[in-house]
Design an enzyme around this catalytic site. Sequence first.
Site, mmCIF file in Angstrom:
data_model
loop_
_atom_site.group_PDB
_atom_site.id
_atom_site.type_symbol
_atom_site.label_atom_id
_atom_site.label_comp_id
_atom_site.label_asym_id
_atom_site.label_seq_id
_atom_site.Cartn_x
_atom_site.Cartn_y
_atom_site.Cartn_z
ATOM 1 N N HIS A 164 0.858 -1.180 0.000
ATOM 2 C CA HIS A 164 0.000 0.000 0.000
ATOM 3 C C HIS A 164 0.901 1.238 0.000
ATOM 4 O O HIS A 164 2.017 1.207 0.502
ATOM 5 C CB HIS A 164 -0.874 -0.035 1.264
ATOM 6 C CG HIS A 164 -1.960 0.974 1.326
ATOM 7 N ND1 HIS A 164 -1.735 2.289 1.645
ATOM 8 C CD2 HIS A 164 -3.303 0.863 1.134
ATOM 9 C CE1 HIS A 164 -2.887 2.943 1.656
ATOM 10 N NE2 HIS A 164 -3.857 2.106 1.349
ATOM 11 N N ASP A 203 2.819 -4.553 8.177
ATOM 12 C CA ASP A 203 1.572 -3.821 7.962
ATOM 13 C C ASP A 203 0.432 -4.817 8.145
ATOM 14 O O ASP A 203 0.180 -5.660 7.299
ATOM 15 C CB ASP A 203 1.574 -3.230 6.544
ATOM 16 C CG ASP A 203 0.237 -2.607 6.153
ATOM 17 O OD1 ASP A 203 -0.718 -2.674 6.947
ATOM 18 O OD2 ASP A 203 0.146 -2.066 5.028
ATOM 19 N N GLN A 215 -4.708 -5.446 6.885
ATOM 20 C CA GLN A 215 -5.607 -6.414 6.263
ATOM 21 C C GLN A 215 -5.532 -7.802 6.907
ATOM 22 O O GLN A 215 -6.211 -8.723 6.448
ATOM 23 C CB GLN A 215 -5.294 -6.530 4.769
ATOM 24 C CG GLN A 215 -5.475 -5.248 3.978
ATOM 25 C CD GLN A 215 -6.928 -4.818 3.869
ATOM 26 O OE1 GLN A 215 -7.848 -5.600 4.070
ATOM 27 N NE2 GLN A 215 -7.132 -3.545 3.543
ATOM 28 N N LYS A 238 -10.929 -0.970 9.854
ATOM 29 C CA LYS A 238 -10.921 -2.185 9.044
ATOM 30 C C LYS A 238 -11.264 -3.430 9.868
ATOM 31 O O LYS A 238 -11.282 -4.540 9.336
ATOM 32 C CB LYS A 238 -9.560 -2.357 8.364
ATOM 33 C CG LYS A 238 -9.262 -1.265 7.337
ATOM 34 C CD LYS A 238 -7.974 -1.511 6.599
ATOM 35 C CE LYS A 238 -7.584 -0.342 5.708
ATOM 36 N NZ LYS A 238 -8.524 -0.091 4.605
ATOM 37 N N CYS A 294 -4.736 2.317 -3.842
ATOM 38 C CA CYS A 294 -3.561 2.874 -3.148
ATOM 39 C C CYS A 294 -2.357 1.950 -3.288
ATOM 40 O O CYS A 294 -1.580 1.774 -2.346
ATOM 41 C CB CYS A 294 -3.871 3.144 -1.684
ATOM 42 S SG CYS A 294 -5.147 4.384 -1.422
#
Length: 410
Positions: free
Chosen positions: A122, A198, A201, A224, A364
């Site tokens: 991202h 990261d 997700q 999220k 993104c």
Amino acid sequence: MSLEIAKIRRDFQILDQIVNDEPLVYLDSAATTQKPKQVLDVMRRYYEQDNANVHRGVHTLAERATADYEASRDKARAFLNAGSRKEILFTRGTTTGLNWVAKFAEQLLQPGDEVVISIMEHHSNIIPWQQAVAKTGAVLKFVYLKDGELDMADLEAKITNQTKFVSITHVSNVLGVINPVKEIGQIAHRHGAIMVVDGAQSAPHMQIDVVDLDCDFFTLSGHKMAGPTGIGVLYGKADLLNQMNPIEFGGEMIDFVYEQTATWKELPWKFEAGTPNIAGSIGLGAAIDYLTEIGLADIHQHEQDLINYVMPKLREIDGLTIYGPVDNTRRGGVIAFNIDGLHPHDVATALDMEGVAVRAGHHCAQPLINYLGVPATARASFYLYNTFADCDKLVEAIKLTKEFFKHGTI
């Protein structure tokens, strides 16, 4: 254990509506998830009954607000299995957390040092590193793909003794691939590098154990994972957080202020300047309670069941290209796709007319989209409130979209 989907869906009142004369099928949870009544009620109760600034008052409302705010930090610690609450920093979200880590990198990087990321990242995990290497003379290196997944041979070749930071997404927001971040971290640590994950997700969809992963930093976003917008968490190992300079100054992060100098509070408050997002933090704690009660392992299995159900149906559609791993066990609940001859924005608009909400664009992740050689993709993403009927509706709507653009009628 299978999820009680009908019961879960009753918690999300927003899903019970008609869009363009069709029942809403929400398949854009990778962008943001819907919020259950339990989270909204907790935030409303804070504003209606406990609204006060935290850490700064001895009156009853302030003490109640502070207790709830800090309780959410404890919930986040348990959610990630961090070793200490001092390792849990509240942020505005994953973007903020990654920016903070990249600013820390500026303290350590020297000319010729290396930062390794992947082409599937991202923008939030690319641009901060571009800025860090530009300021320090370090080098930014990209790991590329093989068969829709991270090329582990390329990764091993790219990480060297000059590598100081490795920053990789746990689950790609485009390809859906679940990256082996524990193995990547082991490779990084063998070369003395700091491992950054990261988790935007992954944290909403599967059990996370930062101790088992042995990552040095891990980021997540509340919105999220059924929580509010504007709140997130940066986990960092305490020894590294103690080395990090604060990013913002003033307010709650100070210990003592003199005319020419100041000192900072201990972790975690050293990084939390000003009045924090109190309601957001409390809402995040409620979202953690909600997901924990349902069970992250069951949520992950439910999404796997949906993917295993819908993928064969999608692959039968002529002219449909799906990006990411072929092996569904290596994929989260994200499916990026294109239809031959149709722009993804047109596809998303047509699906919306059938009540199906998907994302279209570069997500993104422009370097990845360029690498794939396409202008954009459409993307369907699933969460705990989605059903097999939602999968069927997606497939039906795609077929109707193809028919419409071929003949101009449905």
